[in-house]
Design a protein around this motif. Structure first.
Motif, mmCIF file in Angstrom:
data_model
loop_
_atom_site.group_PDB
_atom_site.id
_atom_site.type_symbol
_atom_site.label_atom_id
_atom_site.label_comp_id
_atom_site.label_asym_id
_atom_site.label_seq_id
_atom_site.Cartn_x
_atom_site.Cartn_y
_atom_site.Cartn_z
ATOM 1 N N ALA A 95 -5.697 1.251 4.775
ATOM 2 C CA ALA A 95 -5.755 0.295 3.649
ATOM 3 C C ALA A 95 -4.834 -0.890 3.904
ATOM 4 O O ALA A 95 -5.187 -2.047 3.619
ATOM 5 C CB ALA A 95 -5.377 0.999 2.344
ATOM 6 N N ALA A 96 -3.654 -0.624 4.464
ATOM 7 C CA ALA A 96 -2.693 -1.704 4.721
ATOM 8 C C ALA A 96 -3.222 -2.666 5.777
ATOM 9 O O ALA A 96 -3.070 -3.890 5.651
ATOM 10 C CB ALA A 96 -1.346 -1.113 5.167
ATOM 11 N N ALA A 126 0.830 -1.214 0.000
ATOM 12 C CA ALA A 126 0.000 0.000 0.000
ATOM 13 C C ALA A 126 0.865 1.265 0.000
ATOM 14 O O ALA A 126 0.337 2.370 -0.044
ATOM 15 C CB ALA A 126 -0.921 0.006 1.214
ATOM 16 N N ARG A 132 -3.636 5.309 3.855
ATOM 17 C CA ARG A 132 -2.878 4.150 3.384
ATOM 18 C C ARG A 132 -2.643 3.155 4.505
ATOM 19 O O ARG A 132 -2.572 1.950 4.270
ATOM 20 C CB ARG A 132 -1.545 4.612 2.798
ATOM 21 N N ALA A 168 2.380 2.516 2.449
ATOM 22 C CA ALA A 168 1.710 3.203 3.555
ATOM 23 C C ALA A 168 2.707 3.955 4.424
ATOM 24 O O ALA A 168 2.741 3.783 5.640
ATOM 25 C CB ALA A 168 0.929 2.189 4.382
#
Lengths: 731, 159
Positions: free
Chosen positions: B145-146, B95, B142, B97
């Protein structure tokens, strides 16, 4: 062993006027390179005269001059191809989280046709990399990018020539791919490493070698992940505070009682009595070094110091103070006549906006490890955006030549414009000199919030006039202290007067991501919204009417379309706002959707759509990452971040008192990238920060009828604001 | 003053001799050279120093070694097993991130703790679980999302 020397420096009068030294530079560099690195193919990028001019003129963003460099300033960057085919690139730029290490690697990879894993960037090491003014101003992509692009392209051409010589064939049948030169007729190949082996080829370039156009990019233009990402997710990467040297001590500075205080007396006898502790008192500086950090902290506490601090302004008086101290200045921009412009208006108004000081609060605090060798040479590892500037500061502080100082910048835990100076480096070096051992100084969070510098506070006064049909006729804009970045806009207004007034800052102030452009965009875009409202026009329509720049219009349309501007109905407590911007070559538009409730004081940004255009995009995912991050960071300064101070002391120097954006502040963020492969790449670290505050301000107004004209807007929750008078009809 | 002579870090017993009142973070970093855990505030406000104690995310900067000397400690350096990254470390890479990544160790340790307690967290649960960790670069979307991606990986048996 062959030795090929080429000079490709165009000779034009301007170069002589500025700096007539190319031959001299060549001799110096060739000797240095060959001495340090032996064999290989070296390509040296010489700055053209425009870049040199910018370099000289732009010295003082913050901090002092970088000083004289060991390598001449006319060298921008250089790269080496060794006998393994590995490419080492040397640039004075530094990595602080903006992912420039990845961006520049991609650019070199593209031109040289070698995989990114074969390329290593040596960044920000004053003994190894060419002079660089610093990593700020969104300049790494637009300035260092092209230099490395042409250096890599020239290296590719050298390799092709080498292969052509070796094979005794025309270079027309040769091409470079995947780290090899290929004869397209015979399919014979030779690796870059084989061509570089035993060579000493130095090529200087200053003109534009043929480079790959953006629409043909393969590696550049792609979303390559962070180049050394694995080292960060495993904890392996060593930031400055993670460095340990043999015999190293930990340093701690005894801080003054307030800003601008002078030392009256100090009794360090108790600290000196502790085994292993070194105490240094030198002028206003008192510090200790000890074998452990907690010992250093307790030894510093044992020092009884008496300070004398002058009376100083406090944050409650800040804005009247800044305005009263504002200097007269010539306008940054003026056109037409304000008198005529206001006479032509149907509606006019005046407004004052205020901007608080805020802190960078990089998660890695200022830190340095300093070590003196037996010959009196000082090496300092530190997190800074200006390696050469810090070297200059150290040389000055210790009265030694710059050649006796080496500054190395490990990839750093961010800066946001806050790490331009070498404070911790000087402290660590002073203690190391006294202790005769390496010393590490890492600032506490409290020190970071207190003794670093701040983004300038400011006052902005606007006077404007508009016709009923939405044509802005007059625009006068005065910024006191916060700065001139982004002070002009793309609005087509015939009568303008735009002035920046330097003032007397009560706090130490300096650079910050986006600088004053954030303040100037906030005031401008919030007031543009007031004008639109005064003539009963939609915010989007009003802006379109007063804009002509096609790039600005394109990003605005892109954001509005993605957002669905006009489709979400504004209602009490829930509404949308928009803002646009232009700065540092990048065009921006933001639409924000907020919920705001004056009875509870709660404001929540629920959604933000941001579009951005900065020419040809080198790494779309990292650009997106920067933009998302800029919105998140921008929300802090927009909503709640402010440094409170009183008589030379910071009142909120902890994360528990200085609120920064956290996960629950996160809106749904959508990014629209406008890729212009026909235009040179501009930087993108800063401009994406500038639009969120005014977009949110305008949305809050649409949700509540409250105009907020101060950054931060809701430090203590949303409150009614009776101080703002809207623009009024004069006929 | 009481001394601590061993700690159980990343599956190994580490011998040392430190004052029991020292902060776990300083002992990890300065005495055991485990510098993956970061100093960000020293007050438990930013999460950069987060480690797992008995699997539970803990701010090592405000934890005295004397209080946890018998308990298993896992730092960011201990997540990788036989050259294989933890699914959340992989997800952070996938991601992207991070930016400056100074918060990353603490984010990952907090995320691992969250996923252990709640293998399938929704957005609100991730926000609540990660609220104590500061990312100044603003990579929050992010990181969310990760964590979501890692939950999928773990469910899919990637671990």
């Amino acid at each position: 062993m062959s030795e090929m020397i080429e000079l490709e420096i165009p000779i034009e009068p301007e170069r002589y006027e500025l700096q007539a030294l190319p031959t001299y530079i060549f001799k110096v560099d060739r000797r240095n390179f060959l001495k340090i690195f032996g064999t290989g193919i070296f390509v040296v990028s010489v700055l053209d005269h425009t870049a040199i001019g910018q370099d000289r003129a732009g010295q003082g963003e913050s901090g002092r001059r970088g000083g004289r460099a060991a390598l001449p300033k006319e060298i921008g960057a250089w790269l080496r191809i060794d006998e393994n085919g590995d490419v080492t690139v040397f640039t004075g730029k530094v990595e602080i989280g903006q992912d420039i290490r990845t961006t520049l690697t991609q650019i070199v990879s593209e031109e040289l046709t070698v995989p990114v894993k074969s390329i290593q960037l040596v960044m920000g090491d004053t003994d190894l990399t060419p002079f660089d003014q610093g990593t700020f101003g969104s300049q790494s992509t637009p300035q260092m990018g092209p230099q490395l692009r042409r250096a890599a392209a020239a290296a590719r051409e050298v390799l092709i020539e080498q292969a052509a010589d070796e094979w005794k064939v025309s270079r027309d049948s040769l091409s470079a791919a995947d780290g090899r030169i290929i004869n397209t007729l015979t399919k014979k190949t030779v690796t870059f490493g084989q061509l570089a082996k035993g060579q000493k080829i130095v090529k200087l370039i200053s003109d534009s070698a043929p480079t790959v156009p953006a629409d043909k990019w393969k590696t550049a233009g792609a979303s390559i992940p962070k180049i050394n990402g694995r080292d960060f997710v495993t904890g392996k990467h060593q930031y400055t505070p993670d460095i340990k040297r043999p015999g190293m001590l930990y340093g701690k500075v005894v801080r003054p009682s307030a800003f601008n205080a002078t030392l009256v007396s100090a009794d360090a006898s108790k600290a000196k009595a502790v085994s292993g502790v070194t105490v240094v008192q030198d002028g206003n500086f008192i510090g200790v070094a000890a074998p452990r950090q907690d010992l250093a902290a307790s030894a510093a506490e044992m020092v009884k110091a008496e300070w004398n601090a002058p009376q100083q302004p406090s944050s409650k008086d800040l804005f009247s103070y800044l305005k009263s101290k504002g200097a007269q200045a010539t306008p940054a921009y003026s056109s037409g006549s304000m008198t005529d412009g206001l006479a032509a208006a149907d509606i006019k108004g005046e407004a004052t906006f205020t901007i608080a000081y805020i802190a960078h609060a990089p998660l890695e605090p200022r830190s340095a490890v300093a070590e003196w060798d037996a010959d009196g040479k000082l090496t300092v590892w530190t997190g800074s955006q200006r390696p050469f500037g810090v070297r200059g500061e150290l040389a000055q502080a210790f009265h030694i030549p710059e050649e006796k100082v080496r500054v190395i910048i490990p990839d750093t835990g961010s800066g946001y414009g806050g790490k331009h100076t070498g404070d911790a480096a000087i402290e660590a070096a002073r203690l190391a000199k006294a202790a005769g051992k390496p010393v590490k100084v890492t600032w506490t969070r409290e020190e970071e919030f207190t003794w670093a510098y701040f983004r300038p506070g400011g006052v902005i006064d606007i006077t404007s006039g508009v016709k009923k049909d939405g044509t802005i006729t007059a625009w006068e804009f005065h910024n006191y202290n916060s700065g001139p970045s982004g002070i002009t806009s793309k609005y087509e207004i015939p009568n303008q007067k735009i002035v920046f007034h330097q003032s007397d800052s009560p706090l130490r102030q300096g650079s910050y991501r986006g600088l004053a452009a954030t303040a100037n965009h906030f005031a401008r875009e919030a007031y543009i919204d007031e004008l639109a409202h005064a003539v009963n026009m939609d915010a989007l329509e009003f802006r379109m009417k007063n804009l002509k720049d096609p790039r600005q219009i394109a990003v605005l349309e892109a954001a509005a379309t993605k957002f669905g501007w006009g489709k979400i109905k504004n209602e009490r407590g829930h509404a949308c706002g928009l803002a646009i911007g232009f700065e540092k070559g990048g065009y921006l538009a933001v639409c924000a959707e907020v919920t705001a409730d004056v009875s509870t004081g709660k404001v929540k940004v629920v959604r933000a759509v941001q579009s951005f255009e900065c020419g040809a995009i080198v790494n779309p995912d990292h650009l997106k990452n920067q933009m998302e991050g800029a919105i998140m960071m921008g929300l802090g300064g927009a909503l709640f971040e402010a440094i409170n101070f009183e008589n030379g002391k910071i009142l909120n120097n902890h994360f528990s008192q200085y609120r920064v954006p956290r996960f629950n502040d996160m809106p749904q963020i959508e990014i629209v990238l406008v890729d212009r492969k026909d235009l040179p790449s501009a930087g993108a670290g800063e401009t994406p920060l500038m639009g969120i505050a005014p977009a949110v301000a305008n949305a809050i107004f649409n949700a509540t009828g409250i105009r907020l004209r101060s950054l931060p807007m809701v430090p203590n929750g949303l409150k009614p604001n009776t101080d703002t008078k809207p623009p009024v009809a004069i006929r | 003053m009481a001394r601590i002579t061993e700690l159980h870090v990343n599956g190994a017993t580490r011998r040392l001799d430190v004052d029991s009142e020292r902060s776990l973070l300083s002992v990890l970093r300065d005495d055991l050279d485990l510098t993956g855990s970061k100093y960000g505030c020293g007050e438990g406000q930013c999460g950069a120093c987060t480690v797992l104690i008995n699997g539970q995310a803990t701010r090592s900067c405000i934890t005295q070694v004397g209080d946890i000397a018998t308990k298993p400690i896992v730092t960011i350096e201990g997540l990788e097993k036989n050259g294989k990254l933890h699914p959340l470390q992989e997800a952070f890479l996938e991601a992207d991130a991070m930016q400056c990544a100074y918060c990353t160790s603490g984010m990952i340790m907090s995320g691992v703790s969250l996923l252990t307690k709640n293998p399938n967290p929704n957005l609100q649960e991730i926000i609540a679980g990660m609220q104590g960790n500061i990312c100044r670069c603003g990579t929050h979307p992010r990181i969310v999302a990760a964590i979501t991606m890692a939950a999928q990986k773990i469910k899919g048996g990637a671990k």
